[in-house]
Scaffold this motif. Structure first.
Motif, short mmCIF file in Angstrom:
data_model
loop_
_atom_site.label_atom_id
_atom_site.label_comp_id
_atom_site.label_asym_id
_atom_site.label_seq_id
_atom_site.Cartn_x
_atom_site.Cartn_y
_atom_site.Cartn_z
N SER A 45 0.82 -1.25 0.14
CA SER A 45 -0.14 -0.02 -0.01
C SER A 45 0.79 1.36 0.07
CB SER A 45 -0.93 0.03 1.03
OG SER A 45 -1.77 1.08 1.26
N GLN A 46 1.83 1.12 0.87
CA GLN A 46 2.71 2.43 1.09
C GLN A 46 3.44 2.75 -0.20
OE1 GLN A 46 3.20 4.78 3.31
NE2 GLN A 46 1.63 4.12 4.60
N THR A 47 4.19 1.59 -1.03
CA THR A 47 4.77 1.66 -2.13
C THR A 47 3.88 2.34 -3.44
OG1 THR A 47 6.29 -0.13 -1.39
CG2 THR A 47 6.16 0.34 -3.82
N LEU A 48 2.86 1.61 -3.60
CA LEU A 48 2.05 2.18 -4.72
C LEU A 48 1.52 3.69 -4.39
CD1 LEU A 48 -0.11 -1.23 -5.14
CD2 LEU A 48 1.66 -0.06 -6.82
N SER A 49 1.05 3.85 -3.12
CA SER A 49 0.78 5.21 -2.92
C SER A 49 1.57 6.11 -3.36
CB SER A 49 0.25 5.32 -1.42
OG SER A 49 -0.86 4.48 -1.36
N PHE A 50 3.04 5.84 -2.57
CA PHE A 50 3.69 7.02 -2.60
C PHE A 50 4.48 7.20 -4.04
CE2 PHE A 50 8.44 8.28 -2.57
CZ PHE A 50 8.37 9.46 -2.12
N SER A 51 4.77 5.98 -4.70
CA SER A 51 5.60 5.95 -5.99
C SER A 51 4.77 6.37 -7.14
CB SER A 51 6.10 4.61 -6.48
OG SER A 51 4.93 3.60 -6.44
N ALA A 52 3.18 6.23 -7.08
CA ALA A 52 2.33 6.62 -8.10
C ALA A 52 1.72 7.88 -7.89
CB ALA A 52 1.00 5.66 -7.95
N LEU A 53 1.68 8.57 -6.68
CA LEU A 53 1.13 9.50 -6.34
C LEU A 53 1.66 10.92 -5.96
CD1 LEU A 53 -2.46 8.57 -4.75
CD2 LEU A 53 -1.84 8.77 -7.21
N SER A 54 2.95 10.51 -5.28
CA SER A 54 3.80 11.42 -4.51
C SER A 54 4.48 12.43 -5.66
CB SER A 54 4.75 10.92 -3.72
OG SER A 54 5.85 12.01 -3.06
N PHE A 84 -0.62 7.80 -13.76
CA PHE A 84 -0.33 8.06 -15.13
C PHE A 84 -1.38 9.16 -15.68
CE2 PHE A 84 1.88 3.88 -15.55
CZ PHE A 84 2.95 4.33 -15.97
N SER A 85 -2.48 9.18 -15.26
CA SER A 85 -3.29 10.36 -15.60
C SER A 85 -2.88 11.48 -15.37
CB SER A 85 -4.76 10.30 -15.08
OG SER A 85 -4.78 10.43 -13.72
N ASN A 86 -2.18 11.89 -14.07
CA ASN A 86 -1.42 13.10 -13.77
C ASN A 86 0.03 13.17 -14.42
OD1 ASN A 86 -3.72 13.91 -12.14
ND2 ASN A 86 -2.94 12.60 -10.63
N SER A 87 0.58 12.11 -15.15
CA SER A 87 1.82 12.36 -15.55
C SER A 87 2.06 13.02 -16.88
CB SER A 87 2.37 10.98 -15.50
OG SER A 87 1.86 10.27 -16.52
N ARG A 88 3.29 13.18 -17.38
CA ARG A 88 3.30 13.50 -18.76
C ARG A 88 2.96 12.28 -19.84
NH1 ARG A 88 9.44 16.37 -18.35
NH2 ARG A 88 8.92 18.02 -16.76
N SER A 89 2.74 11.18 -19.44
CA SER A 89 2.52 10.22 -20.31
C SER A 89 0.98 9.69 -20.04
CB SER A 89 3.34 9.28 -20.32
OG SER A 89 4.68 9.38 -20.62
N PRO A 90 -0.22 10.70 -20.14
CA PRO A 90 -1.67 10.16 -19.74
C PRO A 90 -1.87 8.85 -20.49
CG PRO A 90 -1.64 11.99 -20.87
CD PRO A 90 -0.01 11.91 -20.63
N GLU A 91 -1.29 8.65 -21.94
CA GLU A 91 -1.66 7.46 -22.64
C GLU A 91 -1.39 5.98 -21.84
OE1 GLU A 91 2.54 8.38 -23.51
OE2 GLU A 91 0.58 9.63 -23.30
N LYS A 92 -0.36 5.95 -20.94
CA LYS A 92 -0.22 4.83 -20.32
C LYS A 92 -1.40 4.57 -19.17
CE LYS A 92 4.97 5.59 -20.51
NZ LYS A 92 6.19 5.34 -19.83
#
Length: 537
Positions: A45-54, A84-92
């Protein structure tokens, strides 16, 4: 591997650790792999939350981590899609969604909002329509969160019809829904429909008021924007926020309403609204455009140096340049560089405009070369500024050669600058060539016909000048009446050329006649009548 109880205790103690950097996460992940605990729930949970959203995370790492889990949690897919929706690559995010569908996992009400956001950022209407169909098939069609995201998506597509259809079909609506459809109309420039929705709302918050004000501003209806703001102040049900005030200041700037702008500034201070960078930049822009460069400079100086971003520096540099403080604007540019703020394309545009008004040809060439050396590709606006610099300085031959050699196609702004330079410096042969090219390029622009007509009139070729009027009539081009705006007692007054609807028209024209008479006594060529030989038809 045999693990001691103390080692296991240590490993378990870091499972719930909150990360501050990806480097820290890498080390923790490696350690837990050693203990065979890398798939324990707290760490996952911590890994996914931090790496995906932080903001310090790495969504690609989150995706690799999720893909390698033996039993990925459903929320993990949503976190990665959101990242990914917030990143520079939303298509991912779409690729992750497809992978999710091919597995045993099903999307839920938290999956679709971020997919819809990605389709908005990608400007992919077909994808957006497919996602809307998927929402309906999975039974989430009337989920308020998803519906409100759909409004945002259709607004980004400028698709009012689909947004309105969804709005009319929704069985339950909340304030967010009403604000969403209002924002759709405002973004599409349909302020009439936006106002109808606004008037129908039984409840409004600051978002409602801000959307309506911003809609009027973007449609160029600045007086109406200020009227809505006045209504907000009278009602008092909601307090204006930063977004509201930025739009209001923009309206004041376009109207040249200095006193009104000062009142808005006092409101910001009295209500203790946070003076964010964007709000301070808007104040600088408003004061500069309203003619009070001293007040603009005051706002700039009161801003903390570390708060000043490129936009704020650009606003001040551009303001100084527009008021004739050319050297000061160039000196401020030097201070900007000393402050370690990288100039952008707008910075160079402001500086080139300053050089144009100051006749600084050498400095303009240096700045243009610096722009290209910075790695940025000059836009057509930069080329237009260079043409203007050369044309104003009387180097019309150089300006013409510059246009011929530049890698972009000449625009109306470039040729218009060259035409003005030719007229002002007496090169009427080139002026006629450029004027004809302008009409060919912009056959429905009334000013292009007027420009060429003036070239003919100055050369006393009145027949050719009259032919311009005939060409306009033949093509259905109408002359847009000139107008000016002045502010009196915080109320803007708009005056159109030859308009006599103002209640003080007789007095105004009497004073204008008196000014004309006195100017003629001073041997000044002046004619305000409609039959002016300057062909300002």
């Amino acid at each position: 591997m045999l693990k001691s109880s103390s080692s296991l205790f240590f490993a378990n103690s870091i499972l719930r650790h909150r990360f501050k950097s990806m480097s820290e996460l890498y080390k923790t992940h490696a350690l837990l792999i050693t203990f065979g605990l890398s798939e324990e729930e707290p760490f996952v949970s911590q890994t996914l939350s931090f790496s995906a959203l932080s903001s310090s995370g790495d969504v690609n790492y989150a995706y690799r981590f999720l893909s390698n889990l033996s039993n990925p949690p459903n929320y993990g897919w949503n976190l990665v899609i959101r990242g990914f929706s917030n990143s520079r690559s939303p298509e991912k995010s779409i690729r992750v969604y497809v992978q999710m569908l091919r597995s045993v996992y099903s999307p839920d009400h938290m999956t679709y909002p971020f997919l819809l956001k990605s389709s908005s950022r990608l400007s992919n209407r077909k994808l957006g329509g497919s996602l809307h169909c998927s929402v309906a098939k999975t039974g989430f069609q009337w989920d308020l969160f998803i519906c409100n995201t759909l409004f945002h998506m259709y607004g980004s597509f400028r698709d009012r019809a689909s947004a309105r259809k969804l709005f009319d079909e929704m069985p339950v609506k909340n304030l967010v829904t009403w604000n969403a459809i209002l924002d759709v109309y405002a973004k599409c420039g349909d302020v009439v429909s936006a106002r109808q929705v606004f008037d129908e709302m039984t409840e409004r918050d600051v978002v409602s008021w801000s959307s309506m004000i911003d809609g009027y501003v973007k449609s160029g209806e600045y007086n109406e924007a200020l009227e809505i703001f006045d209504q907000l102040m009278r009602v008092g049900s909601s307090k204006a926020n930063e977004v509201t005030m930025v739009s209001v200041l923009c309206a004041c700037a376009h109207l040249g309403a200095l006193n009104r702008g000062k009142t808005v500034h006092r409101y910001i201070l009295d209500e203790h609204l946070p003076l964010t960078v964007i709000l301070q930049t808007s104040l600088i822009d408003m004061y500069a455009k309203c003619g009070s460069i001293g007040d603009a400079w005051g706002v700039f100086c009161r801003a903390f140096v570390e708060e000043r971003d490129a936009l704020m520096w650009n606003a001040m540099i551009g303001g100084l340049a527009s008021h004739g403080f050319i050297r000061e604007s160039l000196q401020l540019f030097h201070k900007m560089q000393v402050s370690k703020i990288n100039p952008d394309e707008i910075t160079y545009l402001c500086l080139l405009a300053a050089c144009s008004h100051g006749g600084l040809v050498k400095e303009a060439w240096y700045l243009f070369a610096s722009l290209k050396e910075s790695g940025a590709e000059p836009k057509s606006e930069h080329y237009a500024c260079m043409v203007d610099v050369l044309s104003r300085a009387g180097l019309v031959k150089d300006a013409h050669d510059f246009i011929s050699e530049m890698p972009v196609k000449p625009t109306g702004a470039m040729l218009g600058a060259l035409l003005n330079g030719c007229i002002n410096h007496g090169n009427f042969e080139l002026a006629e060539t450029v004027g004809k090219k302008l009409i060919e390029l912009q056959p429905h622009n009334d000013g292009r016909y007027v420009g060429l007509a003036n070239v003919y009139a100055i050369n006393k070729r009145f027949g050719a000048a009259r032919s311009m009027r005939e060409a306009m009539e033949k093509k259905g081009v109408k002359k847009i009446a000139g107008h000016s705006i002045i502010e009196l007692n915080e109320t803007p007054h708009r005056f159109v050329a030859h308009d006599k609807t103002n209640i003080h028209s007789e007095k105004i024209y009497a004073v204008l006649q008196l000014i004309g008479t006195r100017m003629s006594l001073l041997d000044v060529d002046y004619d305000y009548t409609e039959d002016s030989h300057c062909f300002c038809f």
